[in-house]
Design a protein around this motif. Structure first.
Motif, short mmCIF file in Angstrom:
data_model
loop_
_atom_site.label_atom_id
_atom_site.label_comp_id
_atom_site.label_asym_id
_atom_site.label_seq_id
_atom_site.Cartn_x
_atom_site.Cartn_y
_atom_site.Cartn_z
N TYR A 1 -11.31 2.87 -7.46
CA TYR A 1 -12.76 2.85 -7.37
C TYR A 1 -13.31 3.31 -6.03
O TYR A 1 -14.53 3.43 -5.87
CB TYR A 1 -13.27 1.44 -7.68
CG TYR A 1 -13.06 1.04 -9.12
CD1 TYR A 1 -13.86 1.54 -10.13
CD2 TYR A 1 -12.02 0.18 -9.48
CE1 TYR A 1 -13.66 1.21 -11.46
CE2 TYR A 1 -11.81 -0.17 -10.80
CZ TYR A 1 -12.63 0.34 -11.79
OH TYR A 1 -12.41 0.00 -13.11
N CYS A 2 -12.42 3.55 -5.06
CA CYS A 2 -12.87 4.05 -3.77
C CYS A 2 -13.41 5.47 -3.92
O CYS A 2 -12.85 6.28 -4.67
CB CYS A 2 -11.72 4.02 -2.76
SG CYS A 2 -12.23 4.35 -1.06
N ASN A 3 -14.48 5.76 -3.23
CA ASN A 3 -15.05 7.11 -3.29
C ASN A 3 -14.15 8.10 -2.57
O ASN A 3 -13.42 7.73 -1.63
CB ASN A 3 -16.44 7.13 -2.66
CG ASN A 3 -16.43 6.61 -1.23
OD1 ASN A 3 -16.00 5.49 -0.98
ND2 ASN A 3 -16.89 7.42 -0.30
N PRO A 4 -14.11 9.39 -2.99
CA PRO A 4 -13.29 10.40 -2.30
C PRO A 4 -13.61 10.42 -0.81
O PRO A 4 -14.77 10.34 -0.41
CB PRO A 4 -13.70 11.70 -2.98
CG PRO A 4 -14.16 11.28 -4.34
CD PRO A 4 -14.83 9.95 -4.14
N LEU B 1 -4.85 -3.41 -4.86
CA LEU B 1 -4.84 -2.06 -4.29
C LEU B 1 -5.00 -0.98 -5.36
O LEU B 1 -5.58 0.07 -5.11
CB LEU B 1 -3.54 -1.83 -3.51
CG LEU B 1 -3.55 -2.45 -2.10
CD1 LEU B 1 -2.14 -2.54 -1.54
CD2 LEU B 1 -4.44 -1.64 -1.18
N SER B 2 -4.49 -1.25 -6.56
CA SER B 2 -4.68 -0.31 -7.67
C SER B 2 -6.17 -0.13 -7.93
O SER B 2 -6.66 1.00 -8.10
CB SER B 2 -3.99 -0.84 -8.93
OG SER B 2 -4.26 -0.01 -10.04
N ALA C 1 -1.98 8.46 -4.28
CA ALA C 1 -3.41 8.39 -4.61
C ALA C 1 -4.26 8.47 -3.34
O ALA C 1 -5.33 9.10 -3.34
CB ALA C 1 -3.71 7.10 -5.36
N ILE C 2 -3.78 7.85 -2.26
CA ILE C 2 -4.50 7.88 -0.98
C ILE C 2 -4.59 9.30 -0.45
O ILE C 2 -5.66 9.76 -0.02
CB ILE C 2 -3.82 6.95 0.04
CG1 ILE C 2 -3.99 5.48 -0.40
CG2 ILE C 2 -4.38 7.16 1.44
CD1 ILE C 2 -3.14 4.50 0.38
N ILE C 3 -3.46 10.02 -0.51
CA ILE C 3 -3.44 11.40 -0.03
C ILE C 3 -4.28 12.31 -0.94
O ILE C 3 -5.06 13.13 -0.47
CB ILE C 3 -1.99 11.93 0.05
CG1 ILE C 3 -1.22 11.15 1.12
CG2 ILE C 3 -1.96 13.42 0.35
CD1 ILE C 3 0.26 11.48 1.17
N LYS C 4 -4.11 12.13 -2.25
CA LYS C 4 -4.82 12.97 -3.23
C LYS C 4 -6.34 12.87 -3.05
O LYS C 4 -7.05 13.87 -3.11
CB LYS C 4 -4.43 12.56 -4.64
CG LYS C 4 -5.13 13.37 -5.73
CD LYS C 4 -4.72 12.88 -7.12
CE LYS C 4 -5.46 13.65 -8.21
NZ LYS C 4 -5.08 13.16 -9.57
N ASN C 5 -6.85 11.67 -2.84
CA ASN C 5 -8.29 11.47 -2.72
C ASN C 5 -8.78 11.48 -1.27
O ASN C 5 -9.94 11.17 -1.01
CB ASN C 5 -8.69 10.15 -3.38
CG ASN C 5 -8.43 10.16 -4.87
OD1 ASN C 5 -8.73 11.12 -5.57
ND2 ASN C 5 -7.85 9.08 -5.37
N TYR D 1 0.81 -1.22 0.00
CA TYR D 1 0.00 0.00 0.00
C TYR D 1 0.84 1.27 0.00
O TYR D 1 0.35 2.34 -0.37
CB TYR D 1 -1.03 -0.02 1.14
CG TYR D 1 -0.60 0.51 2.48
CD1 TYR D 1 -0.39 1.87 2.70
CD2 TYR D 1 -0.47 -0.34 3.59
CE1 TYR D 1 -0.03 2.35 3.95
CE2 TYR D 1 -0.13 0.13 4.83
CZ TYR D 1 0.09 1.48 4.99
OH TYR D 1 0.45 1.97 6.24
N SER D 2 2.13 1.17 0.36
CA SER D 2 2.99 2.36 0.30
C SER D 2 3.17 2.84 -1.15
O SER D 2 3.47 4.01 -1.39
CB SER D 2 4.36 2.05 0.92
OG SER D 2 5.06 1.08 0.15
N ASN D 3 2.94 1.94 -2.13
CA ASN D 3 3.04 2.33 -3.53
C ASN D 3 1.89 3.23 -3.96
O ASN D 3 1.94 3.85 -5.03
CB ASN D 3 3.05 1.08 -4.43
CG ASN D 3 4.29 0.23 -4.23
OD1 ASN D 3 5.38 0.75 -4.00
ND2 ASN D 3 4.14 -1.08 -4.30
#
Length: 276
Positions: free
Chosen positions: A184-187, A178-179, A144-148, A138-140
């Motif tokens: 597809y995870c909502n903001p 994880l990609s 995207a995690i921070i952006k959304n 998930y560190s990769n």
């Protein structure tokens, strides 16, 4: 007393002998033909497989390159129609770079699938910390995690849970799951990574909120190039290769993959690893 030679009997006998010889030769030639054909087929089988893999790769690539190439062409045509501001040029160039990045990802996935079809994946099983593998995977996707503004949790029970597996294959599986999860995870949604032991199995689950898929589609998501037709899903960039790779790699390492999803709920990808 002189014996009379029965030429008719002699001729009949000779004919029968010659007939038997001809039949024997024919049978022998037929047998040799089929043996030679079998040997020839076996000798050219690797070549046929290589040609089929090349055809598959060419088919995949030609099928999937059309859309991004059309996007790049259209974008450049827009830029040359009239002078643009620096900001407009920068915006379009950044968009084109994203398209190229997506194409690079697709090529890598296609090469992975082609390599899988050739059965040349070599496994090197070692004892691996589940927590370390999940953390590395998930560190990769931190950007995207921070952006959304996604929320992510990691729970491993017991904390020192170990699996004997090929680490590279496992990371490929987790990276592709994880990609999809981050895509597809909502903001401001949630992604949960869980791992636990159940009898002789180690279960790894990745769950994300956001638009799910119908039960009818869950049997199709592991097919190459399949993308959910759920409302809004087709607008998300992707090539429908990630879960096909997940399915193939889980088979290679002797694991199983399951999916649970609800059209209005969460989606869970579950990897089941058999362990002693």
């Amino acid at each position: 007393m002189n014996q009379q030679i029965d030429f008719a009997f002699f001729e009949k006998t000779l004919t029968e002998i010659l007939l038997v010889i001809c039949i024997g030769c024919t049978v022998t030639f037929i047998a040799l033909y089929f043996i030679a054909r079998s040997v020839a087929n076996k000798s050219i089988e690797p070549l046929k497989q290589a040609l089929n893999r090349e055809k598959s790769f060419t088919s995949y690539a030609s099928h999937e390159f059309r859309t991004p190439l059309a996007v790049l062409k259209g974008s450049m045509e827009v830029l040359i129609r009239k002078p643009r501001t620096v900001e407009e040029y920068e915006k379009k160039i950044k968009e084109n770079i994203q398209v190229v990045d997506g194409m690079n990802t697709m090529v890598n996935n296609l090469l992975t699938l082609t390599r899988l079809e050739s059965d040349k994946v070599k496994l090197n099983n070692t004892d691996c910390s589940v927590k370390e593998i999940l953390t590395e995977a998930y560190s990769n996707y931190v950007d995207a995690i921070i952006k959304n503004k996604l929320h992510i949790s990691l729970t491993v029970s017991p904390d020192d849970l170990i699996v004997n597996v090929d680490k590279n294959s496992m990371l490929i599986i987790l990276n592709n799951i994880l990609s999809n999860a981050t895509k597809y995870c909502n903001p401001k949604g949630y992604i949960s990574l869980r791992a636990y032991r159940k009898e002789k199995h180690v279960i790894i689950e990745i769950e994300n909120t956001g638009k799910g898929i119908s039960k009818e589609e869950t049997a199709l998501v592991f097919n190459q190039f399949y993308r959910s037709i759920a409302n809004g899903q087709q607008k998300i960039q992707g090539y429908g290769l990630g879960l096909a790779i997940v399915k193939r790699f889980t088979e290679i390492i002797g694991a199983n993959v399951e999916i649970e999803s609800d059209i209005e709920g969460t989606t869970i990808l579950r990897i089941i690893l058999s362990q002693k």
